[in-house]
Structures are given as structure tokens and as C-alpha cells.
Design a protein around this motif. Structure first.
Motif, short mmCIF file in Angstrom:
data_model
loop_
_atom_site.label_atom_id
_atom_site.label_comp_id
_atom_site.label_asym_id
_atom_site.label_seq_id
_atom_site.Cartn_x
_atom_site.Cartn_y
_atom_site.Cartn_z
N UNK A 177 0.91 -1.18 0.07
CA UNK A 177 0.00 -0.33 0.39
C UNK A 177 0.91 1.22 -0.24
N UNK A 178 1.95 1.51 0.49
CA UNK A 178 2.97 1.65 0.69
C UNK A 178 3.52 2.65 -1.05
N UNK A 179 4.25 1.48 -1.82
CA UNK A 179 4.25 1.97 -2.78
C UNK A 179 2.96 2.59 -3.55
N UNK A 180 1.49 1.55 -3.38
CA UNK A 180 0.91 2.32 -3.85
C UNK A 180 0.34 4.16 -3.65
N UNK A 181 1.21 4.62 -2.76
CA UNK A 181 0.67 6.31 -2.29
C UNK A 181 1.85 6.61 -2.47
N UNK A 182 3.25 5.90 -3.20
CA UNK A 182 3.84 6.89 -3.67
C UNK A 182 4.73 6.67 -4.96
N UNK A 183 4.76 5.63 -5.54
CA UNK A 183 5.22 4.86 -6.99
C UNK A 183 4.77 6.38 -7.88
N UNK A 184 5.51 7.41 -8.08
CA UNK A 184 5.12 8.34 -9.45
C UNK A 184 4.60 7.53 -11.40
N UNK A 185 3.48 8.30 -11.11
CA UNK A 185 3.03 7.63 -12.48
C UNK A 185 3.36 7.86 -13.73
N UNK A 186 2.83 6.44 -14.28
CA UNK A 186 3.63 6.49 -15.36
C UNK A 186 2.98 7.93 -17.07
N UNK A 187 1.86 8.03 -16.05
CA UNK A 187 1.18 8.90 -17.15
C UNK A 187 1.19 10.81 -16.67
N UNK A 188 2.66 10.76 -15.28
CA UNK A 188 2.56 12.19 -15.12
C UNK A 188 2.62 13.38 -16.23
N UNK A 189 3.52 13.00 -17.29
CA UNK A 189 3.82 13.64 -18.16
C UNK A 189 2.34 14.65 -19.35
N UNK A 190 1.68 13.96 -18.79
CA UNK A 190 0.57 14.01 -20.13
C UNK A 190 0.15 15.17 -19.51
N UNK A 191 -0.56 15.90 -20.28
CA UNK A 191 -1.16 17.21 -20.14
C UNK A 191 -2.23 17.61 -20.59
N UNK A 192 -2.83 18.63 -20.41
CA UNK A 192 -4.38 19.03 -21.73
C UNK A 192 -3.73 19.28 -23.08
N UNK A 193 -2.71 20.16 -23.24
CA UNK A 193 -1.83 20.41 -24.49
C UNK A 193 -2.11 19.05 -25.12
N UNK A 194 -1.57 18.08 -24.82
CA UNK A 194 -1.69 16.37 -25.48
C UNK A 194 -2.77 16.08 -26.08
N UNK A 195 -3.97 16.30 -24.40
CA UNK A 195 -5.08 15.59 -24.90
C UNK A 195 -5.95 16.33 -26.23
N UNK A 196 -5.63 18.10 -26.03
CA UNK A 196 -6.65 18.79 -27.12
C UNK A 196 -6.51 18.89 -27.87
N UNK A 197 -4.58 18.33 -28.27
CA UNK A 197 -4.27 18.02 -30.17
C UNK A 197 -4.08 16.66 -29.99
N UNK A 198 -4.34 15.69 -29.67
CA UNK A 198 -4.87 14.26 -29.59
C UNK A 198 -6.36 14.14 -29.97
N UNK A 199 -7.84 14.55 -29.34
CA UNK A 199 -8.97 14.76 -29.59
C UNK A 199 -9.23 15.74 -31.26
#
Length: 282
Positions: A60-82
Motif C-alpha cells: 500500500x505504501x508503494x501504491x501511495x508513493x510510486x510516480x505515475x507513468x502518465x505524469x507527463x500527460x497534459x491538456x495540450x497533448x489531450x486537446x491535440x489528440x482530440x
């Protein structure tokens, strides 16, 4: 329905994927209308799962602290894709786009980018932020009091770069909270199946981004907001706030409003009603 109705593109919200629109698409497609559901960046087949979710023994501690593999995703990327998905479906012509929850923030960005490609923007219990205001600014407002998403998070979003759920949790109380948060009026068996399909991490960068809205851009496109009266993820008062802010900013293009007596996910609890709303739009 017009002889040649515009195609319809469906956009899901945080943690979900194109799969959540299956029942609505079946209803819309049965009328002969072209329709498609897509995955947002960082979701569905574009999702990336933290290792701690599947690690055994579970930590549970690892779940609470592991950096997300999608942490670099932002609204610019999401808007461009859509925007590219809209252009591909419409083949240069206008498309009606229906967005749910945080997908509304991405829809707003895409509409501002390519207003000529969007015939109608439909916000289904969705974030519809005002100009230069990030979606995250609304989450802890008084109008959203009582929402259940925050208490369901398993990590600090500012630390890991994502809003993390634990859909695989064996904890019956936690899974019950997820059902209440997203699927309060959905058949329990369907709700449990949907929980199993959720991606653990939703990129925080999408909610942190903001879009400058103009009269010639987003303000020029027809829009409908579908409110959900029993929503525990985006509270009804916050939904009304989105509508009021949009109408104040662009009074010459007011929001059409439709109300459903539904929880946060009417695409699963009342797909026929959602399809009927879409069917009335050109």
C-alpha cells in the motif's frame, strides 16, 4: 433526424475509456448515424499502469508513493489528440462531440482549437471550465461539496502526478464507495464490471491545464449541457455553475440544458436516454 446528420464522437472522462460508451453507441448506430468513441491520451489503450498496482505481495505504501507513468500527460497533448480524432471522423466536416466528466475540459480545448470542425459540443455531467480557469480549481469549491472522488484517491496527486484509484482493491467498503461515486444507479453487476475496467491513474496535467476562450472559438459553437441530478462526482450545483459562467461569458450563445435523474454515469444506467438526447441534435 436530418437526412445527413453529423457524425458523433464520444469522449470519456477520467479513469474510463472508449468502452464506457458501448451501449450508447449501439443505440445511436441503430438509427443509421455514424458514431465513434475514442480513448483520451493516458486512458484506455493509451493508459499506463503503475507497477505497484499489480505487484505481489501488494504494498500500500508503494501504491501511495510510486510516480505515475502518465505524469507527463497534459491538456495540450489531450486537446491535440482530440482535435485530430475529430478531424479524422469528420474528414474535414463538422462533428457533434459528446464529452463526459473530465473529458469536458479536453473538449473545451479542442473546440477552441478547431471550432469549424465541431457542429455541437455536448457536456454530459462534465467539466466545462471558464476561460483561463483549470478544471482543478472547481473541485474543492462550495458548489462541489459532498463529492466522493477525493476520498477515493489512494495517493497525493501533487506527489505522483496523477489522480490514483485502486480498482482492483479487495476491500468491499472501498469498492462500494467507487460504485457510489460513479455508478450509483447502475446495475451492481455492470458497475462491478466497469470498476474492473478503470485505469488506476488519471493524468493530473489534464485538470491543471486551462484554455483561453474566445467568441470566435469556443464561444461560437452550439453547446448543450446534460446535468445529472444524483451525481456524486461532479455535484449538481457545480454543473449549474459551469452553465452560468458560460452563459455570462457568451450571452449571445446560451447553453441548452437537459436534465437526467441519474448518477455520474448515465451512459451505463440509461443509455437510451443519452442516445435520444444526441439524436435530437443535428
Amino acid at each position: 433526424m436530418p437526412a445527413d446528420p453529423t457524425p458523433v464522437l464520444f469522449v470519456h472522462g477520467y479513469w474510463h475509456g472508449s468502452w464506457c460508451w458501448n451501449e450508447v453507441i449501439a443505440e445511436v448506430a441503430s438509427t443509421g448515424r455514424c458514431c465513434l468513441a475514442v480513448d483520451m491520451v493516458g486512458h484506455g489503450l493509451r493508459a499506463r499502469r503503475p507497477e505497484s498496482v499489480n505487484a505481489r505481495p501488494f504494498d500500500t505504501e508503494a501504491l501511495a508513493t510510486e510516480a505515475s507513468p502518465v505524469a507527463d500527460v497534459d491538456l495540450d497533448q489531450a486537446g491535440d489528440l482530440l482535435a485530430s480524432q475529430i478531424e479524422r471522423l469528420g474528414r474535414g466536416g463538422p462533428v457533434t462531440v459528446v464529452a463526459h466528466s473530465m473529458g469536458g475540459t479536453v473538449l473545451t480545448r479542442a473546440v477552441q482549437q478547431v471550432p469549424e470542425l465541431v457542429a455541437h459540443a455536448v457536456y454530459l455531467a462534465a467539466f466545462m471550465p471558464a476561460s483561463d480557469v483549470p478544471a482543478i480549481a472547481y473541485i474543492q469549491t462550495p458548489e462541489n461539496e459532498g463529492e466522493l472522488v477525493g476520498p477515493s484517491l489512494r495517493a497525493d496527486p501533487t506527489a505522483i502526478g496523477a489522480l490514483r484509484l485502486d480498482p482492483a482493491a479487495p476491500d468491499a467498503d472501498y469498492r462500494g464507495r467507487l460504485r457510489e461515486t460513479f455508478y450509483g444507479d447502475v446495475d451492481p453487476g455492470v458497475a462491478d464490471a466497469a470498476i474492473g475496467l478503470l485505469s488506476p491513474d488519471a493524468p493530473a496535467g489534464i485538470a491543471l491545464g486551462a484554455t483561453t476562450l474566445t467568441r470566435e472559438g469556443w464561444g461560437s459553437v452550439s453547446r448543450t449541457y446534460v446535468t445529472c441530478a444524483r451525481d456524486m462526482a461532479i455535484r449538481p450545483a457545480l454543473q449549474q455553475k459551469f452553465i452560468a459562467e458560460a452563459d455570462a461569458a457568451f450571452p449571445d450563445n446560451p447553453t441548452s440544458v437537459v436534465t437526467l435523474d441519474a448518477s455520474h454515469s448515465p451512459f451505463l444506467s440509461m443509455p437510451g436516454e443519452v442516445a435520444a438526447i444526441v439524436g435530437k441534435l443535428d
